[in-house]
Design a protein around this motif. Structure first.
Motif: not given
Ligand code: ADP
Ligand code: ADP
Ligand code: MG
Length: 670
Positions: A275, A288, A290
């Motif tokens: 992201e 971040e 995921n």
């Protein structure tokens, strides 16, 4: 490739994974909680194992119980879906120990990305751009405060272990820092069991753009392009699309390569999402990673024509990536809308309840875009009509995904598809989604994470609904229903009798459920001609029922309308012209008659005024015949004969005020 896998999840993602298993001939095993005993995902899988109570802690988060189920059923691998145990390193580790393949990244990669702070440190060394900020180990409050001052306000405090939009605080001024830090730490500790925080420069009007990456066990890594997920409420995604609109080709490539570098830095394997937060100028920074399949993966599938779950299974089984970077391309545009059981007007509070009526637009469930044959409308849902949205899990009803040759075509398709979504039971965000999709900022691609908040007033302004047309459909449905069956003291019992005579007028008392207001409609029939009178206006009226379930049509005045009416008790849910309206029939006559039946007494259902007396003393009346009309609380109430008989006495005249429960007439029952 595996022969059998266990899906450690529920809802739409479990159904989604099961669909690919079915296509590949892999046996799927579901796990389920008490609340999910009859859930769609259980039916979607070949086998199912009960794992415990209804709360997630008693079921979908029980590592040992799930491993036990996998071993007992002979599953070779476990797909964790998203949420629950998907980013839980202990679970991945437990799978490894039990000799079961975890369909996801290695334990070390989950651990490395599990802490936002540690991930940022790692990304820094891999030369991935970061938002200016502080992500150090030292959590001394004064030091954090000095760091924030140095970064410059506004800053964003984030729980390092956070996720799902939780544990974040925007701090506007240095004076507010200490209190915000304390509250962020409290939330972080209670939600994630870890109070470590990091600080970032709070970017104004940024976009959320993320990149889908994939890596195999042989050193291969590719990116499957980007998604824009800027439209968020409470930092949670509402609408997602691929590719991200208006991204310059060199930015697209740079982001893709940065995302692959991020994945390589942690020896990533499987599906992951990096992201980024992006400024209006096109600068992007790592936020971040995921380490799982994302909720919004279908938009990527729609534009690449790839089945990402199949990719996950192949990679986990040790196969190389199905395609190389230069074989991947973007075709057209895809948009996903998350249909939630929630109350947008009440701060997006979740709503629960049974899905009494659920109709989704025509589309293909879990269509995978294989061989270029992508369906223009795809629906991913974990519930069916009759299922219940419980407070135990995420209140998502369905994901509606559309594909078009261009963004404009996809937008039109989405708006059209949303018009065909009908839900009765819990409240939903369908109308709200429609408002966003057709709003100027969204339709012109003027995207940023503050879109909903900034356009709040326009998005929540009252809309003019096709009231008159919907009312005509509701009246038609009511007349059809009540005319068809003779029951109790219904006014409609008298219809057959009256039809022999010239004409009649019937008062229909309605309540607009949304506006919480009552109103009256007069239905008149004279020979072949029928009219409705509302608000002092009398208009010709016709109605008919269509071929499909709930389908009907009407003309009112010169307006022609078709739609669907779903009847729930005395509430008529009308879907027409892309809007949902609900009218409740105030069956006061039946209520009054129920109470009075057999006694020959007729009393006022509430305090009010007599506005019409329809019979004289000595009149012989049929059961259900209207005798007197009262007005109370801005509504008309017709008092009908509970049984056939003779009017012995009329106790009030037009204009008289009557008390609640006052006897209005005396009837000698036959
Ligand atoms: P992000 O991945 O950026 O946090 P997502 O919208 O993909 O945003 O997911 C939000 C969080 O909520 C994630 O941790 C996801 O796993 C979880 N989540 C979302 N929807 C569901 C669902 N239907 N069931 C379980 N968990 C969910
Ligand atoms: P989560 O783990 O909860 O998904 P993220 O770090 O991915 O947390 O951030 C969630 C959302 O918060 C982003 O999609 C974005 O809208 C907003 N956000 C995050 N960091 C910033 C920032 N530095 N400035 C402005 N908005 C941000
Ligand atoms: Mg996030």
């Amino acid at each position: 490739m595996f022969n059998k896998i266990l899906i450690a999840n529920r809802g739409e993602i479990a159904c989604r994974v099961a669909a690919t298993c079915k296509r590949l001939g892999i046996t799927s095993v579901a796990v389920y909680s008490d609340a999910d005993a009859n859930a769609k995902h259980v039916a979607a899988c070949d086998e199912a194992v009960h794992i415990g109570g209804s709360t997630a802690a008693e079921s979908y988060l029980r590592v040992e119980r799930i491993i036990e189920a996998a071993l007992a059923t002979g599953a070779q691998a476990v797909h964790p879906g998203y949420g629950f145990l998907s980013e839980n390193e202990d679970f991945a580790h437990a799978c490894e120990k039990a000799g079961i393949e975890f369909i996801g990244p290695p334990v070390e990669a989950i651990a490395a990305m599990g802490s936002k702070a540690a991930a940022k440190a790692l990304m820094h060394s891999a030369a991935v751009p970061l938002v200016p900020g502080y992500h150090g180990d030292d959590q001394n409050a004064d030091l954090l405060h000095r760091q924030a001052d140095e970064i410059g306000y506004p800053v964003l405090l984030k729980a390092s272990a956070g996720g799902g939009g939780k544990g974040m605080r925007v701090v506007e001024r240095t004076e507010d820092f200490a209190a915000a830090l304390a509250s962020c730490k409290r939330e972080a500790a209670s939600s994630f069991g870890n109070d470590r925080v990091l600080i970032e420069k709070y970017l104004t009007r940024p976009r959320h753009v993320e990149v889908q990456v994939f890596a195999d066990k042989h050193g291969g890594a590719v990116y499957l392009f980007d998604r824009d997920c800027s439209v968020q409420r409470r930092h949670q995604k509402v609408l997602e699309e691929a590719p991200a609109p208006a991204l310059q080709p060199h930015v697209r490539r740079a982001m893709g390569e940065a995302a692959v570098a991020a994945a390589r830095a942690v020896n990533y394997v499987g599906a992951g999402t990096v992201e980024f937060i992006m400024t209006a100028g096109g600068d992007f920074y790592f936020m971040e990673m995921n380490t799982r399949l994302q909720v919004e993966h279908p938009v990527t599938e729609m534009v690449t024509g790839q089945d990402l779950v199949e990719w996950q299974l192949r990679v986990a089984a040790g196969e190389p990536l199905p395609l190389e970077q230069d074989q991947l391309k973007i075709e057209g545009h895809a948009i996903e809308a998350r249909i939630y059981a929630e109350h947008p007007a009440r701060g997006f509070l979740p709503s629960t309840g049974t899905l009494k009526h659920l109709r989704m637009p025509e589309g293909v469930e879990f269509s995978l875009g294989i061989g270029g044959e992508r369906a223009p409308v795809r629906i991913d849902s974990g519930v069916r009509e009759g299922d219940t949205i419980t407070p135990f899990y995420d209140p998502m009803i369905a994901k509606l995904i559309v594909h078009g040759a261009s963004r404009d075509e996809a937008l039109k398709r989405m708006s059209h598809a949303l018009r065909d979504c009908e839900v009765v039971g819990p409240h939903t965000n369908v109308e709200f989604l429609q408002r966003i999709v057709t709003s100027v900022p969204f339709s012109t691609g003027d995207l940023d994470t503050g879109l909903i908040e900034r356009h709040h007033d326009a998005l929540f302004a009252p809309v003019a609904k096709p009231f008159r047309e919907a009312l005509a459909l509701a009246c038609g449905a009511l007349i059809t229903r009540e005319g068809g069956v003779a029951h109790g003291a219904s006014p409609w019992d008298a219809l057959s009798h009256w039809r022999l005579n010239s004409g009649y007028t019937q008062t229909l008392n309605w309540r607009d459920v949304e506006k919480e207001s009552a109103f009256t409609v007069l239905f008149s029939r004279d020979g072949e001609s029928r009219t409705l009178t509302h608000n002092g206006k009398t208009e010709p009226f016709k109605w008919w029922t269509g071929a499909g379930k709930h389908e009907c049509g009407a003309t009112i005045g010169d307006a022609h309308v078709t739609g669907r009416v779903f009847i729930d008790g005395d509430t008529f849910h009308v879907f027409c012209r892309g809007e949902a309206l609900a009218f409740e029939w105030q069956n006061l006559l039946a209520h009054a008659a129920d109470a009075e039946h057999g006694e020959g007494r007729l009393t006022a259902p509430m305090p009010g005024k007599v506005i019409a007396v329809l019979v004289e003393q000595g009149a012989v009346v049929e059961k259900g015949q209207p005798l007197l009309v009262m007005e109370a609380m801005k509504m008309e109430h017709t008092i009908g004969a509970p049984a056939a008989g003779k009017v012995a006495e009329v106790l009030y005249g037009v204009g008289d005020q009557v008390a609640d429960g006052a006897q209005l007439l005396v009837l000698d029952v036959e």
